[in-house]
Design a protein around this motif. Sequence first.
Motif, PDB file in Angstrom:
ATOM      1  N   MET A  29      -5.057  -8.713  -3.466  1.00 12.34           N
ATOM      2  CA  MET A  29      -4.549  -7.496  -4.041  1.00 12.34           C
ATOM      3  C   MET A  29      -5.580  -6.367  -3.951  1.00 12.34           C
ATOM      4  O   MET A  29      -5.456  -5.379  -4.640  1.00 12.34           O
ATOM      5  N   THR A  30      -6.535  -6.525  -3.086  1.00 16.48           N
ATOM      6  CA  THR A  30      -7.572  -5.500  -2.965  1.00 16.48           C
ATOM      7  C   THR A  30      -7.044  -4.220  -2.327  1.00 16.48           C
ATOM      8  O   THR A  30      -7.627  -3.165  -2.513  1.00 16.48           O
ATOM      9  N   LEU A  31      -5.957  -4.298  -1.577  1.00 13.63           N
ATOM     10  CA  LEU A  31      -5.421  -3.125  -0.895  1.00 13.63           C
ATOM     11  C   LEU A  31      -4.329  -2.408  -1.694  1.00 13.63           C
ATOM     12  O   LEU A  31      -3.752  -1.439  -1.213  1.00 13.63           O
ATOM     13  N   LEU A  32      -4.068  -2.870  -2.904  1.00 13.01           N
ATOM     14  CA  LEU A  32      -2.966  -2.335  -3.693  1.00 13.01           C
ATOM     15  C   LEU A  32      -3.099  -0.839  -3.943  1.00 13.01           C
ATOM     16  O   LEU A  32      -2.123  -0.106  -3.850  1.00 13.01           O
ATOM     17  N   TRP A  33      -4.272  -0.352  -4.220  1.00 10.54           N
ATOM     18  CA  TRP A  33      -4.471   1.057  -4.569  1.00 10.54           C
ATOM     19  C   TRP A  33      -5.122   1.846  -3.443  1.00 10.54           C
ATOM     20  O   TRP A  33      -5.722   2.892  -3.672  1.00 10.54           O
ATOM     21  N   THR A  34      -5.008   1.401  -2.203  1.00  5.55           N
ATOM     22  CA  THR A  34      -5.620   2.090  -1.073  1.00  5.55           C
ATOM     23  C   THR A  34      -5.107   3.515  -0.952  1.00  5.55           C
ATOM     24  O   THR A  34      -5.881   4.434  -0.699  1.00  5.55           O
ATOM     25  N   PHE A  35      -3.825   3.729  -1.148  1.00  6.34           N
ATOM     26  CA  PHE A  35      -3.267   5.086  -1.039  1.00  6.34           C
ATOM     27  C   PHE A  35      -3.894   6.015  -2.068  1.00  6.34           C
ATOM     28  O   PHE A  35      -4.060   7.202  -1.841  1.00  6.34           O
ATOM     29  N   TYR A  36      -4.289   5.459  -3.204  1.00  4.82           N
ATOM     30  CA  TYR A  36      -4.872   6.264  -4.281  1.00  4.82           C
ATOM     31  C   TYR A  36      -6.364   6.517  -4.037  1.00  4.82           C
ATOM     32  O   TYR A  36      -6.853   7.619  -4.250  1.00  4.82           O
ATOM     33  N   ASP A  37      -7.057   5.489  -3.548  1.00  2.45           N
ATOM     34  CA  ASP A  37      -8.499   5.593  -3.315  1.00  2.45           C
ATOM     35  C   ASP A  37      -8.835   6.437  -2.096  1.00  2.45           C
ATOM     36  O   ASP A  37      -9.912   7.016  -2.020  1.00  2.45           O
ATOM     37  N   HIS A  38      -7.946   6.491  -1.119  1.00  2.17           N
ATOM     38  CA  HIS A  38      -8.185   7.214   0.134  1.00  2.17           C
ATOM     39  C   HIS A  38      -6.994   8.130   0.436  1.00  2.17           C
ATOM     40  O   HIS A  38      -6.194   7.846   1.333  1.00  2.17           O
ATOM     41  N   PRO A  39      -6.869   9.242  -0.246  1.00  3.30           N
ATOM     42  CA  PRO A  39      -5.688  10.103  -0.077  1.00  3.30           C
ATOM     43  C   PRO A  39      -5.568  10.730   1.309  1.00  3.30           C
ATOM     44  O   PRO A  39      -4.481  11.082   1.740  1.00  3.30           O
ATOM     45  N   LYS A  40      -6.662  10.834   2.052  1.00  7.69           N
ATOM     46  CA  LYS A  40      -6.611  11.457   3.379  1.00  7.69           C
ATOM     47  C   LYS A  40      -5.941  10.575   4.429  1.00  7.69           C
ATOM     48  O   LYS A  40      -5.627  11.034   5.513  1.00  7.69           O
ATOM     49  N   THR A  41      -5.700   9.299   4.108  1.00 11.17           N
ATOM     50  CA  THR A  41      -5.046   8.410   5.072  1.00 11.17           C
ATOM     51  C   THR A  41      -3.571   8.737   5.238  1.00 11.17           C
ATOM     52  O   THR A  41      -2.972   8.379   6.242  1.00 11.17           O
ATOM     53  N   GLY A  42      -2.985   9.403   4.244  1.00  6.37           N
ATOM     54  CA  GLY A  42      -1.576   9.752   4.338  1.00  6.37           C
ATOM     55  C   GLY A  42      -0.639   8.605   4.015  1.00  6.37           C
ATOM     56  O   GLY A  42       0.559   8.679   4.297  1.00  6.37           O
ATOM     57  N   LEU A  43      -1.154   7.531   3.438  1.00  2.39           N
ATOM     58  CA  LEU A  43      -0.307   6.395   3.081  1.00  2.39           C
ATOM     59  C   LEU A  43       0.612   6.775   1.925  1.00  2.39           C
ATOM     60  O   LEU A  43       0.175   7.380   0.948  1.00  2.39           O
ATOM     61  N   PRO A  44       1.901   6.435   2.017  1.00  4.63           N
ATOM     62  CA  PRO A  44       2.807   6.734   0.906  1.00  4.63           C
ATOM     63  C   PRO A  44       2.542   5.783  -0.262  1.00  4.63           C
ATOM     64  O   PRO A  44       2.060   4.665  -0.073  1.00  4.63           O
ATOM     65  N   ASN A  45       2.851   6.225  -1.457  1.00  7.66           N
ATOM     66  CA  ASN A  45       2.652   5.349  -2.620  1.00  7.66           C
ATOM     67  C   ASN A  45       3.909   4.545  -2.947  1.00  7.66           C
ATOM     68  O   ASN A  45       3.920   3.796  -3.905  1.00  7.66           O
ATOM     69  N   THR A  46       4.960   4.709  -2.167  1.00  6.50           N
ATOM     70  CA  THR A  46       6.177   3.900  -2.340  1.00  6.50           C
ATOM     71  C   THR A  46       6.597   3.350  -0.982  1.00  6.50           C
ATOM     72  O   THR A  46       6.101   3.778   0.063  1.00  6.50           O
TER      73      THR A  46
END
Length: 47
Positions: A1-18
């Motif tokens: 579960m280490t990647l669960l908050w990746t979108f939050y920790d790295h906002p420049k990646t453009g990953l959606p949170n849903t």
Amino acid sequence: MTLLWTFYDHPKTGLPNTNNALEAVFSDLKTKVRVHRGIGKQKETHR
């Protein structure tokens, strides 16, 4: 579960949170597969 908050920790990646976009794609695919009923047996007329 280490990647669960990746979108939050790295906002420049453009990953959606849903996963809404992914769910929409799968929903469309399910509809297309449901409509497709397969290929019927063809009559042998080439003998």
